[in-house]
Write a protein that holds these residues in place. Structure first.
Motif, PDB file in Angstrom:
ATOM      1  N   ALA A 269      58.562  41.630  16.013  1.00  0.00           N
ATOM      2  CA  ALA A 269      58.804  42.971  16.550  1.00  0.00           C
ATOM      3  C   ALA A 269      60.286  43.307  16.708  1.00  0.00           C
TER       4      ALA A 269
ATOM      5  N   ASP B 167      47.906  47.492  21.169  1.00  0.00           N
ATOM      6  CA  ASP B 167      47.095  46.930  20.097  1.00  0.00           C
ATOM      7  C   ASP B 167      46.960  45.413  20.046  1.00  0.00           C
ATOM      8  N   SER B 168      47.608  44.672  20.922  1.00  0.00           N
ATOM      9  CA  SER B 168      47.471  43.222  20.800  1.00  0.00           C
ATOM     10  C   SER B 168      46.636  42.652  21.942  1.00  0.00           C
ATOM     11  N   THR B 169      46.427  41.336  21.887  1.00  0.00           N
ATOM     12  CA  THR B 169      45.622  40.679  22.905  1.00  0.00           C
ATOM     13  C   THR B 169      46.496  40.036  23.984  1.00  0.00           C
TER      14      THR B 169
ATOM     15  N   MET C 281      54.657  40.058  14.814  1.00  0.00           N
ATOM     16  CA  MET C 281      54.844  39.778  16.239  1.00  0.00           C
ATOM     17  C   MET C 281      56.304  39.572  16.618  1.00  0.00           C
TER      18      MET C 281
ATOM     19  N   TYR D   2      52.595  48.213  19.470  1.00  0.00           N
ATOM     20  CA  TYR D   2      52.401  46.827  19.094  1.00  0.00           C
ATOM     21  C   TYR D   2      53.684  46.031  19.265  1.00  0.00           C
ATOM     22  N   ASP D   3      53.818  45.318  20.357  1.00  0.00           N
ATOM     23  CA  ASP D   3      54.916  44.381  20.567  1.00  0.00           C
ATOM     24  C   ASP D   3      54.388  43.355  21.564  1.00  0.00           C
ATOM     25  N   PRO D   4      53.734  42.287  21.064  1.00  0.00           N
ATOM     26  CA  PRO D   4      53.057  41.364  21.971  1.00  0.00           C
ATOM     27  C   PRO D   4      53.968  40.851  23.083  1.00  0.00           C
TER      28      PRO D   4
ATOM     29  N   ALA E 286      40.986  41.449  15.810  1.00  0.00           N
ATOM     30  CA  ALA E 286      40.575  42.256  16.947  1.00  0.00           C
ATOM     31  C   ALA E 286      41.445  43.492  16.913  1.00  0.00           C
TER      32      ALA E 286
ATOM     33  N   MET F 143      50.179  36.957  15.290  1.00  0.00           N
ATOM     34  CA  MET F 143      49.750  38.231  14.742  1.00  0.00           C
ATOM     35  C   MET F 143      50.862  38.729  13.842  1.00  0.00           C
TER      36      MET F 143
ATOM     37  N   MET G 172      50.104  33.009  20.329  1.00  0.00           N
ATOM     38  CA  MET G 172      49.163  33.523  19.335  1.00  0.00           C
ATOM     39  C   MET G 172      49.964  33.888  18.099  1.00  0.00           C
TER      40      MET G 172
ATOM     41  N   THR H  95      54.202  34.168  23.628  1.00  0.00           N
ATOM     42  CA  THR H  95      52.842  34.691  23.536  1.00  0.00           C
ATOM     43  C   THR H  95      52.097  33.761  22.589  1.00  0.00           C
TER      44      THR H  95
END
Lengths: 310, 362
Positions: free
Chosen positions: A221, B220-222, A219, B195-197, B43, A216, A214, A212
């Motif tokens: 996780a 919650d992510s993009t 992430m 939330y787990d992209p 965001a 954050m 990006m 992914t």
């Protein structure tokens, strides 16, 4: 099931399993040397943020991966200093490293939260990528996927066939004996821990640069913890790590495909979501059910400090 | 240093207050605390609340002083943070996540002079109100756009958990899409995580490879928007405008705007006219908006969306106006009726047009 769907599922399975393989193989090497580093989550997070920042600054995902590797190693060096030089408790130090790494990565990554990276194009291997069904899924992948396979063979060969691997395992089984015949136990453990950190960093880089693209906070996780568990359930054998990681990825992807197919099924999705975890546990426990073999495989000095008497 | 600044600030405030009799300016800057469930980021849910906090600071200036704590887990930590705000002199505390509800309630009883506002919950008290927004109105408009833009007639939806708020969104989206294109079906994948992209991305990829050409998410992510950009399909943002994560894919987004409500609430509390109430605002109250539409959306669809948006603002249209028929064909609400807020808040079914089964129905 039609062919395209199968190819898609296989492709996604391989991608989902890749970060777990890279991180778990690194941890496996460090655990075989007798060092239990529970900080994988933190090392991955640091690897992810460093890789993202460098890729963003230079435009080169390769430099990004190198930065991730470096960041993971730097974290591992801190851990090594605490546990190998200062003889701190490995479990406590590892947990601290996990929490510290996740927090520090969030702090460093603050300016990068608004940034998106372009997707890194896959590398297509000519000819074999044309094999029907599996070609596109296996040989039109990101560079780090191929790296994970190379890493698997390298670790397998290193542990089973090389002299250095034998020494490393000796250090993990009986550091006192290894020390007595003249091997530098602490140095070897340092190298193993650094390797584990480097691979955790690369696994994190895979997440933030390839998987992914990006950054954050948070992430990773929980993938660091999954990789740690995978090593134990695979009873410290590289092949089982590979099987377990793909199994985990495969079951996760399959349950997503079942949910997305619109099939009228009565399984609760919560059950389906938990499926990858317990399927992996059950399968790995079954294939390694022989308690004698587990005892044989688990490094005897795992988690114990060793101070060479001067 | 701090003391002196504090003194000067309150001195000037006092001077102002004397010069403007009846003004809302208090003797001293009113302290206001915000509790956020996740990092602010760039965001998303918390980001929108923080934008509103900044808006409040800009509008109310020196009369207030805001503080926030981000990334507060919905557990015992939350109670500690909320109590700390109340005990250290905050007059108003905004707790912006559902899971804070019982902690807010407990602390509110111990600090009767502090006003507490809790987002998305349902409990209230003498000094404790709650507020939420009708996100499903934006989802309905997204659905209309999706119904017009899809070619495969399969729409994908990545949900976090099957709770009423998420179901309202999925159902409104489906009803919007089916209102313009009765052939569409909506497929839902539950990530079982807010939330787990990585997982959100895989879920989106799965939906896309199974034919979905418009995807959206209630997580919650993009990651979903990025996945759509990569695979060349359309997507909607949620919480915030996510167009920079997928400039080509991003059709529009349902965005949240708490600023006006926050400013109004603070003014009321300062004036002593605040009463505990439960706010559930939508387009009409400007709490929900659509992000700028993608140029790829044809003019007639824009006009259609604009018209429904006007009706939502005027209150003449409700996304859950009867008949509401669920997946099994059962009529949940008869024609002519409009679903009331109690029924909306308890929503536990999929409407007709959602292909996936709801996980917890028996």
């Amino acid at each position: 099931m039609d062919g395209a769907l199968f190819t898609n599922m296989l492709f996604a399975t391989v991608v989902a399993g890749t970060p777990l393989i890279i991180v778990a193989l690194g941890l496996l090497v460090s655990e075989r040397a007798g060092v239990l580093n529970l900080g994988a989550e933190g090392m991955m997070a640091m690897g992810a943020v460093a890789a993202f920042a460098v890729t963003h600054a230079t435009g080169s995902p390769w430099l990004g991966v190198l930065a991730g590797l470096g960041a993971g190693m730097a974290m591992a060096l801190v851990f090594g200093f605490l546990t190998l030089t200062l003889q701190a408790n490995q479990v406590a130090s590892g947990l601290a490293l996990a929490i510290f790494g996740v927090g520090l990565s969030a702090f460093i990554g603050k300016p990068f939260e608004s940034v998106a990276l372009p997707t890194v194009p896959a590398i297509r291997i000519p000819f074999i990528a044309d094999i029907p069904l599996i070609g596109e899924a296996l040989y039109n992948q990101q560079a780090l996927v191929y790296f994970s396979w190379a890493l698997f063979w390298a670790v397998l060969w290193f542990l089973a066939r090389s002299r250095a691997g034998l020494v490393l395992r000796a250090v993990g089984e009986s550091p006192a004996a290894a020390h007595a015949i003249g091997y530098p136990v602490v140095l070897i453990r340092y190298l193993a821990v650094l390797f584990g950190g480097a691979m955790a960093g690369v696994g994190g880089a895979f997440l933030s640069v390839y998987y992914t693209p990006m950054w954050m906070e948070g992430m990773v996780a929980g993938r660091g913890w999954i990789a740690l568990a995978l090593v134990v359930f695979a009873t410290w054998r590289p092949l089982r790590v590979l099987v377990g990681a793909y199994l985990f990825g495969g079951v996760m992807i399959t349950q997503l495909f079942i949910q997305g197919s619109g099939l009228q099924i009565d399984f609760p999705s919560q059950f389906l979501s938990s499926l990858p975890y317990w399927a992996t546990i059950v399968v790995l426990v079954v294939i390694s059910r022989n308690p004698n073999l587990i005892r044989l495989n688990s490094p005897a000095s795992l988690g114990r400090s060793y101070r060479p008497d001067a | 240093m701090t003391d002196r600044r504090q003194f000067m600030l309150s001195a000037s405030a006092a001077a102002l207050a004397a010069a403007l009799p009846g003004s809302l300016l208090a003797q001293e800057a009113t302290r206001i605390g915000f509790v956020y469930v996740s990092p602010i980021g760039d965001a998303g849910w918390t980001f929108q609340h923080d934008e509103a906090r900044k808006e409040m600071e800009a509008k109310l200036g020196n009369s207030i002083q805001t503080k926030y704590v981000e990334n507060v887990a919905e557990g015992a930590d939350a109670e500690r943070v909320i109590r700390e705000f109340a005990a250290s002199g905050s007059k108003i505390v905004f707790a912006t996540s559902f899971g804070y509800m019982n902690y807010v309630e407990r602390v509110a009883r111990q600090f009767p002079n502090v006003t507490f506002l809790h987002a998305t919950g349902y409990k209230s008290g003498k000094n404790f109100g709650h507020y939420n927004a009708r996100f499903y109105e934006g989802r309905y408009l997204n659905g209309v756009i999706a119904g017009r833009m899809t070619k495969s007639n399969i729409l994908g939806y990545v949900g976090a958990f099957p709770i009423p708020e998420v179901l309202q969104g999925i159902n409104a989206f489906t009803r919007g899409a089916r209102s313009v294109n009765p052939n569409v079906e909506v497929r839902v994948i539950w990530a079982n995580s807010w939330y787990d992209p990585g997982k959100e991305r895989e879920a989106a990829m799965t939906l896309i490879s199974q034919g979905a050409d418009v995807v959206t998410q209630h997580t919650d992510s993009t990651a979903v928007v990025q996945a759509a950009e990569e695979r060349g399909v359309y997507a909607f943002g949620y919480h915030s405008d996510m167009s920079k994560y997928g400039p080509r894919a991003h059709l529009t987004a349902t965005t949240h705007h708490w600023g006006d409500f926050y400013v109004r609430t603070v003014r009321e509390v300062l004036a002593g006219t605040w009463k505990p109430e439960s706010i559930w605002g939508g387009f009409k109250d400007d709490m929900v908006r659509l992000a700028p539409l993608n140029p790829a959306i044809p003019a007639e669809v824009r006009a259609e969306v604009a018209q429904i948006e006007e009706q939502l603002k005027a209150g003449s249209f409700h996304p859950f106006a009867g008949p509401v028929i669920d997946q099994s064909g059962k009529e949940r609400l008869s024609a002519g009726a409009v679903m009331d807020d109690v029924a909306l808040g308890k929503m536990d079914f999929f409407v007709q047009g959602v292909a996936s089964r709801l996980p917890n129905t028996r």
